[in-house]
Design a protein around this motif. Sequence first.
Motif, short mmCIF file in Angstrom:
data_model
loop_
_atom_site.label_atom_id
_atom_site.label_comp_id
_atom_site.label_asym_id
_atom_site.label_seq_id
_atom_site.Cartn_x
_atom_site.Cartn_y
_atom_site.Cartn_z
N SER A 165 0.81 -1.22 0.00
CA SER A 165 0.00 0.00 0.00
C SER A 165 0.85 1.28 0.00
N VAL A 166 2.15 1.16 0.23
CA VAL A 166 3.04 2.32 0.28
C VAL A 166 3.57 2.59 -1.12
N THR A 167 3.38 3.82 -1.59
CA THR A 167 3.83 4.16 -2.95
C THR A 167 5.00 5.13 -2.98
N MET A 168 5.29 5.80 -1.87
CA MET A 168 6.34 6.82 -1.92
C MET A 168 7.75 6.29 -1.62
N PHE A 169 7.87 5.03 -1.22
CA PHE A 169 9.18 4.44 -0.94
C PHE A 169 9.35 3.13 -1.70
N ARG A 170 10.59 2.86 -2.04
CA ARG A 170 10.95 1.59 -2.67
C ARG A 170 12.11 0.99 -1.88
N VAL A 171 12.28 -0.31 -2.01
CA VAL A 171 13.42 -0.98 -1.38
C VAL A 171 14.69 -0.31 -1.87
N GLY A 172 15.59 -0.01 -0.96
CA GLY A 172 16.85 0.63 -1.30
C GLY A 172 16.86 2.14 -1.07
N ASN A 173 15.67 2.76 -0.91
CA ASN A 173 15.64 4.20 -0.62
C ASN A 173 16.28 4.46 0.73
N GLU A 174 17.04 5.54 0.81
CA GLU A 174 17.54 6.01 2.09
C GLU A 174 16.53 7.02 2.62
N ALA A 175 16.14 6.86 3.88
CA ALA A 175 15.09 7.70 4.46
C ALA A 175 15.45 8.05 5.90
N TYR A 176 14.70 9.02 6.44
CA TYR A 176 14.88 9.39 7.83
C TYR A 176 13.54 9.85 8.38
N GLY A 177 13.45 9.89 9.70
CA GLY A 177 12.20 10.34 10.31
C GLY A 177 12.19 10.15 11.81
N MET A 178 11.02 10.38 12.36
CA MET A 178 10.78 10.26 13.80
C MET A 178 9.72 9.19 13.97
#
Length: 195
Positions: A76-89
């Motif tokens: 259901s997640v469309t804004m991320f793909r495997v291998g993306n580098e991400a950050y958050g809280m």
Amino acid sequence: MENYFWVIESAGGDIIKYTRPLEALKPGEVLMEIAASGVSILDTKLRAGKPALAKQPLPAVLGLEIAGTVVEVDPSVTMFRVGNEAYGMVGRVGGLQGTLAQCVTADARLLAIKRSALSMRQAASLPQNFIRAWEGLVDRARATADKTVLVHGGAGGVGHLAVQIAKAFGANVYATVSPGKSAIVQSFGATAMRV
């Protein structure tokens, strides 16, 4: 796959390494392999069992902020793909596992794609500091082009972000800095005031 994580079992107690199987993803989540985890003053207060508002049931995995690599994505997640580098809280609130771990499942809405100009450590340190700076300048002070803003500690964790946010809103910005740090705030367009 086993996930290792660090737990405090009692206030002031040692941090102990545990392992357990990874949790299955829920709708809207991604699995992040953690490269860096932010540790805040709230974490140190939780570990010490200090103020009542910071209490959390123990045992607990501390850590709220992360930076890392997406290793699994719920369909259901469309804004991320495997291998993306991400950050958050993403951790230690609402019953969620903290981020002092190898991996964490995270609500994709609490993450952003990490720019390549940021290291993992830099990205993991941003969320809480940015929120504090934004709340002070935008939500409360309502920084605009017709205002002059003084930021104390303009080269610090929250301060350097506050300087940049105020400048982005067009404010005339002054920032106090310790000796040798004037160039930092000047590079963001503020007038440095040594203390």
